[in-house]
Design an enzyme around this catalytic site. Structure first.
Site, PDB file in Angstrom:
ATOM      1  CG  HIS A 287      -0.738   3.196  17.111  1.00  0.00           C
ATOM      2  ND1 HIS A 287      -1.858   2.420  17.170  1.00  0.00           N
ATOM      3  CD2 HIS A 287      -0.639   3.595  15.816  1.00  0.00           C
ATOM      4  CE1 HIS A 287      -2.412   2.336  15.965  1.00  0.00           C
ATOM      5  NE2 HIS A 287      -1.677   3.051  15.125  1.00  0.00           N
TER       6      HIS A 287
ATOM      7  N   GLY B 136       0.824  -1.197   0.000  1.00  0.00           N
ATOM      8  CA  GLY B 136       0.000   0.000   0.000  1.00  0.00           C
ATOM      9  C   GLY B 136       0.860   1.250   0.000  1.00  0.00           C
TER      10      GLY B 136
ATOM     11  CD  GLU C 137      -2.060   0.213  19.743  1.00  0.00           C
ATOM     12  OE1 GLU C 137      -2.607   1.337  19.615  1.00  0.00           O
ATOM     13  OE2 GLU C 137      -1.421  -0.337  18.827  1.00  0.00           O
TER      14      GLU C 137
ATOM     15  CB  ALA D 239       0.498  -2.795   9.666  1.00  0.00           C
ATOM     16  NE  ARG D 240      -5.365  -0.744  12.642  1.00  0.00           N
ATOM     17  CZ  ARG D 240      -4.954   0.497  12.398  1.00  0.00           C
ATOM     18  NH1 ARG D 240      -3.653   0.790  12.504  1.00  0.00           N
ATOM     19  NH2 ARG D 240      -5.805   1.447  12.041  1.00  0.00           N
TER      20      ARG D 240
END
Length: 320
Positions: free
Chosen positions: A281, A152, A262, A232-233
């Site tokens: 993050h 991406g 988180e 990313a995640r």
């Protein structure tokens, strides 16, 4: 007058985005998300709200079913896995994200994590702060192989930066061949990427296919000297398996900007594992990216309220 809920923590009453929304005739309600949020609190915050400019709010089917006035949701970022898009569609709510809005910020941060990992910067600074004088050798990025999971906007922005450091680049993606303009990138299957890469950097969306993608079997295929970087995640990485792999020397370590829960819970298996460094993050959180996300998100929200969203994930399915 449309009532707009703003939960993104860096957007504040009276700022540029707030003034922009007010100038368009909206009334704003700020409920910044910092850490977790009880679903009942979110339901209460959404009472009488027409549109929401949100952080990683857990907009579940239950929450959306109890927000009858809500018509528009805009994520001030790229990921939207916290929003039940199917449920939103059922209730006639358009959901938008902001593709590529923080790609440059994420790419630079990714290179920062690679450098910090290769040169053991965090461990060295921590050692000095504790009264020691660490002199362990590091590694150079030049000549190393970087494996990108995903292709991406953020992954594509990493490529020229990694090239500038003299890295070879592999990538695994489902993007069609005719939409892969980077001729210097070798597109491979996941197994080859894991076996060959010195650094595996995650840039994929969280889906049922990618959840737990990097698990014990994946770590077993990696080099013992390899590192994982995740911007990313969190749930894409099996955290228990990662902790075990690093602790047992099956891979060298990891730099994680995202985790499954988180803030990081006290009982997380990632804590106190030598070689794993967890950040908070921040990959997409530069002043430039935040300003762009706030303003573009507000513009998308107004467009969506007018029935003309540019980045809606479900506009074609929503019926009013």
């Amino acid at each position: 007058m449309a009532r707009v809920l703003v939960t993104t923590d860096y957007l504040r009453p009276g700022d540029e985005v707030d003034e922009y929304l007010h100038s368009a005739g909206c009334a704003t309600v700020h409920r910044p998300l910092r850490g977790g949020r009880d679903p009942e609190e979110l339901v209460a915050a959404l009472h009488g709200i027409d549109a929401a400019l949100i952080a990683n709010e857990p907009l579940t089917a239950d929450v959306l079913s109890r927000a009858p006035s809500l018509r528009v949701v805009v994520r001030t970022g790229v990921g939207y896995d916290s929003v039940d898009v199917a449920a939103a569609t059922k209730h006639g709510i358009t959901v938008s994200n902001l593709p590529g809005i923080n790609a440059n910020a994420v790419a630079e941060y990714t290179l920062g994590l690679l450098l910090a990992t290769a040169r053991r910067l965090v461990q060295t600074a921590t050692g000095v702060a504790a009264g020691r004088w660490p002199r362990d050798d590091g590694r150079e990025l030049r000549g190393a192989t970087l494996g990108l999971i995903g292709y991406g906007a953020s992954a594509r922005a990493v490529i020229p930066l990694a090239r500038a450091f003299g890295m070879s680049i592999l990538c695994v993606t489902n993007v069609p061949v005719d939409e892969r303009p980077d001729s210097d990138v070798l597109f491979v299957e996941l197994d080859e990427l894991l076996r060959t890469s010195d650094y595996v950097s995650v840039h994929a969306a969280l889906t049922e296919r990618t959840r737990g993608l990097l698990d014990a079997a994946a770590f077993a295929r990696m080099k013992p000297s390899a590192f994982v970087v995740n911007t990313a995640r969190g749930p894409i990485v099996d955290e228990q398996a990662l902790a075990s792999a690093v602790r047992e020397g099956r891979i060298a370590g990891a730099a994680l900007d995202v985790v499954s829960t988180e803030p990081l819970p006290p009982d997380s298996p990632l804590r106190s594992v030598e070689g794993i460094v967890v950040y908070s993050h921040l990959a997409g959180q530069t002043a430039e990216a935040r300003r762009a996300a706030g303003l573009r998100g507000a513009a998308e929200l107004l467009d969506a309220l007018a029935g003309k969203p540019r980045f809606a994930l479900n506009a074609a399915e929503v019926t009013r």
